[in-house]
Enzyme design. Structure first.
Site, short mmCIF file in Angstrom:
data_model
loop_
_atom_site.label_atom_id
_atom_site.label_comp_id
_atom_site.label_asym_id
_atom_site.label_seq_id
_atom_site.Cartn_x
_atom_site.Cartn_y
_atom_site.Cartn_z
N ARG A 196 7.47 1.37 7.27
CA ARG A 196 7.75 2.46 8.21
C ARG A 196 8.45 1.93 9.46
O ARG A 196 8.64 2.67 10.43
CB ARG A 196 6.45 3.17 8.59
CG ARG A 196 5.78 3.87 7.43
CD ARG A 196 4.38 4.36 7.80
NE ARG A 196 3.75 5.03 6.66
CZ ARG A 196 2.44 5.20 6.53
NH1 ARG A 196 1.62 4.77 7.47
NH2 ARG A 196 1.93 5.80 5.46
N ARG A 236 7.98 -32.97 10.96
CA ARG A 236 6.91 -32.65 11.91
C ARG A 236 6.24 -31.32 11.58
O ARG A 236 5.07 -31.09 11.92
CB ARG A 236 7.46 -32.63 13.34
CG ARG A 236 8.45 -31.52 13.63
CD ARG A 236 9.12 -31.68 14.98
NE ARG A 236 9.96 -30.56 15.33
CZ ARG A 236 11.21 -30.38 14.87
NH1 ARG A 236 11.73 -31.24 14.02
NH2 ARG A 236 11.92 -29.33 15.26
N HIS A 237 6.99 -30.44 10.92
CA HIS A 237 6.42 -29.13 10.58
C HIS A 237 5.36 -29.23 9.50
O HIS A 237 4.44 -28.41 9.45
CB HIS A 237 7.54 -28.17 10.16
CG HIS A 237 8.59 -28.01 11.21
ND1 HIS A 237 8.33 -27.43 12.44
CD2 HIS A 237 9.89 -28.40 11.24
CE1 HIS A 237 9.42 -27.46 13.17
NE2 HIS A 237 10.39 -28.04 12.47
N HIS A 256 10.15 -23.66 9.39
CA HIS A 256 9.14 -24.28 10.24
C HIS A 256 7.71 -24.06 9.75
O HIS A 256 6.84 -24.88 10.02
CB HIS A 256 9.24 -23.76 11.67
CG HIS A 256 10.41 -24.32 12.42
ND1 HIS A 256 10.54 -24.25 13.79
CD2 HIS A 256 11.52 -24.98 11.98
CE1 HIS A 256 11.67 -24.83 14.17
NE2 HIS A 256 12.28 -25.27 13.08
N ASN A 257 7.47 -22.94 9.09
CA ASN A 257 6.08 -22.59 8.74
C ASN A 257 5.80 -22.63 7.25
O ASN A 257 4.66 -22.41 6.84
CB ASN A 257 5.73 -21.18 9.27
CG ASN A 257 6.14 -20.99 10.72
OD1 ASN A 257 7.01 -20.17 11.02
ND2 ASN A 257 5.55 -21.74 11.62
N ARG A 265 2.05 -29.96 11.07
CA ARG A 265 1.51 -28.77 11.76
C ARG A 265 0.91 -27.77 10.78
O ARG A 265 -0.16 -27.20 11.04
CB ARG A 265 2.60 -28.12 12.61
CG ARG A 265 2.95 -29.00 13.80
CD ARG A 265 4.23 -28.59 14.49
NE ARG A 265 4.55 -29.54 15.55
CZ ARG A 265 5.75 -29.67 16.08
NH1 ARG A 265 6.76 -28.92 15.65
NH2 ARG A 265 5.97 -30.55 17.03
N CYS A 302 3.17 -2.97 3.94
CA CYS A 302 2.38 -1.78 4.27
C CYS A 302 3.19 -0.96 5.27
O CYS A 302 4.39 -1.20 5.42
CB CYS A 302 0.98 -2.14 4.77
SG CYS A 302 0.89 -2.92 6.39
N GLY A 303 2.58 0.00 5.93
CA GLY A 303 3.35 0.86 6.82
C GLY A 303 4.01 0.08 7.95
O GLY A 303 5.21 0.19 8.19
N THR A 304 3.21 -0.72 8.63
CA THR A 304 3.74 -1.54 9.74
C THR A 304 3.93 -2.99 9.35
O THR A 304 4.59 -3.75 10.07
CB THR A 304 2.76 -1.52 10.93
OG1 THR A 304 1.50 -2.02 10.46
CG2 THR A 304 2.58 -0.12 11.48
N GLY A 305 3.30 -3.42 8.28
CA GLY A 305 3.27 -4.83 7.90
C GLY A 305 2.14 -5.57 8.60
O GLY A 305 1.84 -6.72 8.26
N ASP A 315 0.87 -1.18 0.00
CA ASP A 315 0.00 0.00 0.00
C ASP A 315 0.91 1.23 0.00
O ASP A 315 2.14 1.12 -0.14
CB ASP A 315 -1.01 -0.04 1.16
CG ASP A 315 -0.39 0.30 2.52
OD1 ASP A 315 0.84 0.44 2.62
OD2 ASP A 315 -1.17 0.42 3.49
N HIS A 316 0.31 2.40 0.18
CA HIS A 316 1.09 3.63 0.12
C HIS A 316 2.16 3.69 1.22
O HIS A 316 3.22 4.27 1.02
CB HIS A 316 0.16 4.84 0.21
CG HIS A 316 -0.80 4.77 1.37
ND1 HIS A 316 -1.87 3.89 1.39
CD2 HIS A 316 -0.84 5.44 2.55
CE1 HIS A 316 -2.53 4.03 2.53
NE2 HIS A 316 -1.92 4.96 3.25
C1 RB5 Z 1 -1.63 3.24 6.14
O1 RB5 Z 1 -1.58 4.53 6.65
C2 RB5 Z 1 -1.32 2.24 7.23
O2 RB5 Z 1 -2.38 2.15 8.12
C3 RB5 Z 1 -1.01 0.90 6.62
O3 RB5 Z 1 0.05 1.01 5.74
C4 RB5 Z 1 -0.61 -0.20 7.58
O4 RB5 Z 1 0.41 0.22 8.43
C5 RB5 Z 1 -1.71 -0.88 8.27
O5 RB5 Z 1 -1.51 -1.83 9.04
#
Ligand code: RB5
Length: 141
Positions: free
Chosen positions: A109, A132-133, A98-99, A136, A65-68, A8-9
């Site tokens: 960010r 084993r993984h 494992h996953n 699961r 995304c910003g935080t993932g 995303d942005h």
């Molecule tokens: C966008 O501003 C922000 O909310 C998005 O990128 C993300 O961090 C959401 O989890």
């Protein structure tokens, strides 16, 4: 390997950095957007990338995304997707061993480009351990 890439942005800058590096790797990248820093909704991008991975068009996906966080929550709602949000290489390695994570999520960010590229590198190179993984991850579907 064919890789579906999306953001995303909030992840646009990091996606561009990753795309530039993957261009020179032994892999094919399909870019599902977004294509500018204009605001978009991360569930739409996650859906496009997850459809490509779950449908077999691409082997793996990378979502940013910003935080993932939002994009990993969205990705994990899609059947057949095991998305791992990673901020350091050890978790990226374990998410493969494992996953059998088929989607890597990053926070544009949260981490810088150099660290993100290390994470992507180890995640793409690491194989699933199976054993084993496998039992699961089969319990997840
Ligand atoms: C966008 O501003 C922000 O909310 C998005 O990128 C993300 O961090 C959401 O989890």
């Amino acid at each position: 390997m064919k890789i579906a890439l999306g953001c995303d942005h909030g992840g646009f800058g990091l996606k561009q950095e990753i795309a530039a590096v993957l261009k020179d790797c032994d892999c094919e990248v399909v870019d599902y957007g977004c294509y500018s820093s204009d605001s978009v909704d991360y569930p739409d991008i996650a859906a496009a990338v997850c459809k490509a991975v779950a449908g077999g068009e691409c082997e793996r996906g990378i979502l940013i995304c910003g935080t993932g966080i939002g994009i990993s929550i969205a990705a994990n709602r899609h059947p057949g997707i095991r998305a791992a949000l990673c901020s350091e290489p050890f978790s990226a390695q374990m998410s493969r061993e494992h996953n059998d994570a088929n989607v890597l999520c990053l926070g544009g960010r949260v981490i810088g480009g150099a660290l993100a590229l290390q994470i992507v590198d180890v995640w793409l190179k690491t194989e699933f351990s199976g054993g084993r993984h496998l039992r699961r991850i089969q319990m997840l579907d």
